[in-house]
Design a protein around this motif. Sequence first.
Motif, PDB file in Angstrom:
ATOM      1  N   ALA A 127       0.821  -1.212   0.000  1.00 15.81           N
ATOM      2  CA  ALA A 127       0.000   0.000   0.000  1.00 15.81           C
ATOM      3  C   ALA A 127       0.852   1.258   0.000  1.00 15.81           C
ATOM      4  O   ALA A 127       0.559   2.231   0.678  1.00 15.81           O
ATOM      5  N   GLY A 128       1.936   1.227  -0.780  1.00 16.75           N
ATOM      6  CA  GLY A 128       2.666   2.459  -1.049  1.00 16.75           C
ATOM      7  C   GLY A 128       1.883   3.289  -2.045  1.00 16.75           C
ATOM      8  O   GLY A 128       0.746   2.944  -2.408  1.00 16.75           O
ATOM      9  N   PRO A 129       2.456   4.393  -2.533  1.00 16.97           N
ATOM     10  CA  PRO A 129       1.717   5.258  -3.455  1.00 16.97           C
ATOM     11  C   PRO A 129       1.172   4.533  -4.686  1.00 16.97           C
ATOM     12  O   PRO A 129       0.027   4.756  -5.084  1.00 16.97           O
ATOM     13  N   GLY A 130       1.977   3.657  -5.296  1.00 17.44           N
ATOM     14  CA  GLY A 130       1.520   2.948  -6.484  1.00 17.44           C
ATOM     15  C   GLY A 130       0.381   1.999  -6.186  1.00 17.44           C
ATOM     16  O   GLY A 130      -0.654   2.006  -6.863  1.00 17.44           O
ATOM     17  N   GLY A 131       0.553   1.163  -5.170  1.00 15.19           N
ATOM     18  CA  GLY A 131      -0.489   0.211  -4.811  1.00 15.19           C
ATOM     19  C   GLY A 131      -1.750   0.890  -4.328  1.00 15.19           C
ATOM     20  O   GLY A 131      -2.868   0.468  -4.647  1.00 15.19           O
ATOM     21  N   ALA A 132      -1.602   1.967  -3.548  1.00 16.06           N
ATOM     22  CA  ALA A 132      -2.762   2.692  -3.029  1.00 16.06           C
ATOM     23  C   ALA A 132      -3.536   3.364  -4.156  1.00 16.06           C
ATOM     24  O   ALA A 132      -4.773   3.341  -4.174  1.00 16.06           O
ATOM     25  N   LEU A 133      -2.805   3.971  -5.105  1.00 10.58           N
ATOM     26  CA  LEU A 133      -3.485   4.598  -6.239  1.00 10.58           C
ATOM     27  C   LEU A 133      -4.197   3.552  -7.082  1.00 10.58           C
ATOM     28  O   LEU A 133      -5.346   3.758  -7.498  1.00 10.58           O
ATOM     29  N   LEU A 134      -3.546   2.421  -7.333  1.00  9.44           N
ATOM     30  CA  LEU A 134      -4.181   1.371  -8.125  1.00  9.44           C
ATOM     31  C   LEU A 134      -5.454   0.881  -7.449  1.00  9.44           C
ATOM     32  O   LEU A 134      -6.485   0.695  -8.109  1.00  9.44           O
ATOM     33  N   GLY A 135      -5.410   0.688  -6.127  1.00 12.59           N
ATOM     34  CA  GLY A 135      -6.597   0.255  -5.408  1.00 12.59           C
ATOM     35  C   GLY A 135      -7.743   1.234  -5.546  1.00 12.59           C
ATOM     36  O   GLY A 135      -8.899   0.841  -5.739  1.00 12.59           O
ATOM     37  N   TYR A 136      -7.427   2.508  -5.464  1.00 16.94           N
ATOM     38  CA  TYR A 136      -8.453   3.545  -5.630  1.00 16.94           C
ATOM     39  C   TYR A 136      -9.051   3.510  -7.030  1.00 16.94           C
ATOM     40  O   TYR A 136     -10.282   3.538  -7.202  1.00 16.94           O
ATOM     41  N   LEU A 137      -8.197   3.436  -8.052  1.00 13.62           N
ATOM     42  CA  LEU A 137      -8.671   3.465  -9.432  1.00 13.62           C
ATOM     43  C   LEU A 137      -9.525   2.245  -9.767  1.00 13.62           C
ATOM     44  O   LEU A 137     -10.529   2.347 -10.480  1.00 13.62           O
ATOM     45  N   LEU A 138      -9.136   1.083  -9.249  1.00 16.67           N
ATOM     46  CA  LEU A 138      -9.913  -0.129  -9.522  1.00 16.67           C
ATOM     47  C   LEU A 138     -11.278  -0.066  -8.840  1.00 16.67           C
ATOM     48  O   LEU A 138     -12.306  -0.411  -9.448  1.00 16.67           O
ATOM     49  N   ALA A 139     -11.278   0.358  -7.577  1.00 16.22           N
ATOM     50  CA  ALA A 139     -12.558   0.467  -6.869  1.00 16.22           C
ATOM     51  C   ALA A 139     -13.464   1.483  -7.554  1.00 16.22           C
ATOM     52  O   ALA A 139     -14.681   1.274  -7.668  1.00 16.22           O
ATOM     53  N   LYS A 140     -12.872   2.569  -8.025  1.00 14.72           N
ATOM     54  CA  LYS A 140     -13.639   3.594  -8.731  1.00 14.72           C
ATOM     55  C   LYS A 140     -14.259   3.043 -10.000  1.00 14.72           C
ATOM     56  O   LYS A 140     -15.306   3.511 -10.457  1.00 14.72           O
ATOM     57  N   ASN A 141     -13.636   2.014 -10.572  1.00 13.78           N
ATOM     58  CA  ASN A 141     -14.138   1.383 -11.785  1.00 13.78           C
ATOM     59  C   ASN A 141     -14.917   0.104 -11.485  1.00 13.78           C
ATOM     60  O   ASN A 141     -15.015  -0.787 -12.332  1.00 13.78           O
ATOM     61  N   ASN A 142     -15.461   0.046 -10.269  1.00 14.26           N
ATOM     62  CA  ASN A 142     -16.398  -1.016  -9.880  1.00 14.26           C
ATOM     63  C   ASN A 142     -15.780  -2.400  -9.783  1.00 14.26           C
ATOM     64  O   ASN A 142     -16.501  -3.412  -9.873  1.00 14.26           O
ATOM     65  N   LEU A 143     -14.472  -2.480  -9.566  1.00 14.31           N
ATOM     66  CA  LEU A 143     -13.834  -3.768  -9.312  1.00 14.31           C
ATOM     67  C   LEU A 143     -13.619  -3.919  -7.812  1.00 14.31           C
ATOM     68  O   LEU A 143     -13.105  -3.000  -7.160  1.00 14.31           O
ATOM     69  N   SER A 144     -14.006  -5.042  -7.255  1.00 17.37           N
ATOM     70  CA  SER A 144     -13.780  -5.271  -5.827  1.00 17.37           C
ATOM     71  C   SER A 144     -12.284  -5.466  -5.598  1.00 17.37           C
ATOM     72  O   SER A 144     -11.618  -6.223  -6.312  1.00 17.37           O
ATOM     73  N   THR A 145     -11.774  -4.758  -4.622  1.00 17.12           N
ATOM     74  CA  THR A 145     -10.326  -4.664  -4.441  1.00 17.12           C
ATOM     75  C   THR A 145      -9.961  -4.781  -2.971  1.00 17.12           C
ATOM     76  O   THR A 145     -10.554  -4.123  -2.116  1.00 17.12           O
ATOM     77  N   ILE A 146      -8.965  -5.620  -2.688  1.00 19.00           N
ATOM     78  CA  ILE A 146      -8.406  -5.720  -1.337  1.00 19.00           C
ATOM     79  C   ILE A 146      -6.935  -5.325  -1.416  1.00 19.00           C
ATOM     80  O   ILE A 146      -6.190  -5.845  -2.254  1.00 19.00           O
ATOM     81  N   VAL A 147      -6.524  -4.379  -0.588  1.00 25.76           N
ATOM     82  CA  VAL A 147      -5.137  -3.919  -0.548  1.00 25.76           C
ATOM     83  C   VAL A 147      -4.523  -4.356   0.781  1.00 25.76           C
ATOM     84  O   VAL A 147      -5.054  -4.038   1.853  1.00 25.76           O
ATOM     85  N   LEU A 148      -3.411  -5.082   0.705  1.00 23.67           N
ATOM     86  CA  LEU A 148      -2.712  -5.551   1.895  1.00 23.67           C
ATOM     87  C   LEU A 148      -1.448  -4.724   2.116  1.00 23.67           C
ATOM     88  O   LEU A 148      -0.752  -4.380   1.166  1.00 23.67           O
ATOM     89  N   GLU A 149      -1.166  -4.434   3.381  1.00 23.78           N
ATOM     90  CA  GLU A 149       0.064  -3.736   3.745  1.00 23.78           C
ATOM     91  C   GLU A 149       0.620  -4.380   5.009  1.00 23.78           C
ATOM     92  O   GLU A 149      -0.085  -4.516   6.007  1.00 23.78           O
ATOM     93  N   GLN A 150       1.890  -4.780   4.962  1.00 24.21           N
ATOM     94  CA  GLN A 150       2.465  -5.489   6.103  1.00 24.21           C
ATOM     95  C   GLN A 150       2.703  -4.588   7.312  1.00 24.21           C
ATOM     96  O   GLN A 150       2.699  -5.055   8.448  1.00 24.21           O
ATOM     97  N   HIS A 151       2.896  -3.290   7.092  1.00 25.02           N
ATOM     98  CA  HIS A 151       3.083  -2.383   8.221  1.00 25.02           C
ATOM     99  C   HIS A 151       1.737  -2.063   8.872  1.00 25.02           C
ATOM    100  O   HIS A 151       0.698  -2.067   8.213  1.00 25.02           O
ATOM    101  N   GLU A 152       1.783  -1.765  10.142  1.00 27.43           N
ATOM    102  CA  GLU A 152       0.555  -1.469  10.889  1.00 27.43           C
ATOM    103  C   GLU A 152       0.032  -0.071  10.582  1.00 27.43           C
ATOM    104  O   GLU A 152      -1.150   0.212  10.770  1.00 27.43           O
ATOM    105  N   THR A 153       0.909   0.810  10.128  1.00 27.95           N
ATOM    106  CA  THR A 153       0.513   2.182   9.847  1.00 27.95           C
ATOM    107  C   THR A 153       1.311   2.720   8.676  1.00 27.95           C
ATOM    108  O   THR A 153       2.418   2.233   8.394  1.00 27.95           O
TER     109      THR A 153
END
Length: 366
Positions: free
Chosen positions: A12-38
Amino acid sequence: MILEADVCIVGAGPGGALLGYLLAKNNLSTIVLEQHETYDKEFRGEHLNAEGEEVLRAFGLYEKVEEEGLLLMDRVEYWQRGEVLKTVWPAAGEKHVGIHVPQRNLLSVLFRESERFSNHQLMMGTKVTEIMLNENGSVTGIKAKKGDQPITIKSSVVIGADGRFSTVRKLAQIPFSTVNHGYDLLWAKIPSPLGWEPTIRQALVDDHQFALFTQAGGFVQIGWNIEEGSFPRLKKQSFVPFINQVTATFPELTTSVNQHIQSWNDFILLKVHSCKCETWVMDGLAIMGDAAHTMSPTGAFGINAALVDAKVLSEVLVEALVHGDASAEQLKKYELHRRTWVEAQQKQQLIREANFKEAFVVPVLS
């Protein structure tokens, strides 16, 4: 726990976070995983160039990040013996030579915007442990752990956006080659002195590149190139001669440097390399950003390349899943679109690093 999604993004760095947003915006169900707690942690590659800015503006995100806080760089300066040797100003029609964007500000906007979509889920503190394959060798999802809790996520596509030491790349057994650049990098951050202007300043310290990046919030980030593998040896030597060279080059920093950099332990070491992967895709899987093409710090291409990757990959994924085709052949459209540009930038980084000292040979007025 068993979950299902059209796309599972690891990282969930900038690239992964942006991709997750764009996919969800285009009606694709999306799960984003990040190993850090914050995501409220220190990052180093935080400068946007024209490509990264254009991506954020294209989706109406730049203004939101601007509200969170960013800083436009007025100019790039090359310093020698305490004086400006050369200045690079914004090109005609441009307002800056780069933008400092604290990644926590960028990520907070991306996550906040993603929360508006019920088909988007962010799972912090979750580490991928296994890639699942069907009998044909296609990726069908991942297994992960959140603390001690095992999680299975079934998805049509898995995306590795998990950085230069990508677990997804390793689990998928994607071959890659590494290029060492002959130097490592020491990072530090100090409060900027009163009156410090939003600039990028370059110098030679002990015949190595030394850079100062003004940051939003009243800070200066120091980047000092050192000989590859030399840090253990440096740490055995006195810290004083080095720090004296720094303050001699930039006298305005003397107080801040002396207060906040008092030993070698106040630097963070980045072992610099770039990498080239044999492929960025396989059936049901793609890698992006540093996982696919680690960049060196030169030119601050990394974050920008990841953002453009996200834009292009989102378009390919939407098309792929609309037609129910997540094959490597379909996903390869993303790689073919991006690989030539990325590898050209990687070559340019090597050239710029090899020729950096030439900027200090003859004074140039601009």
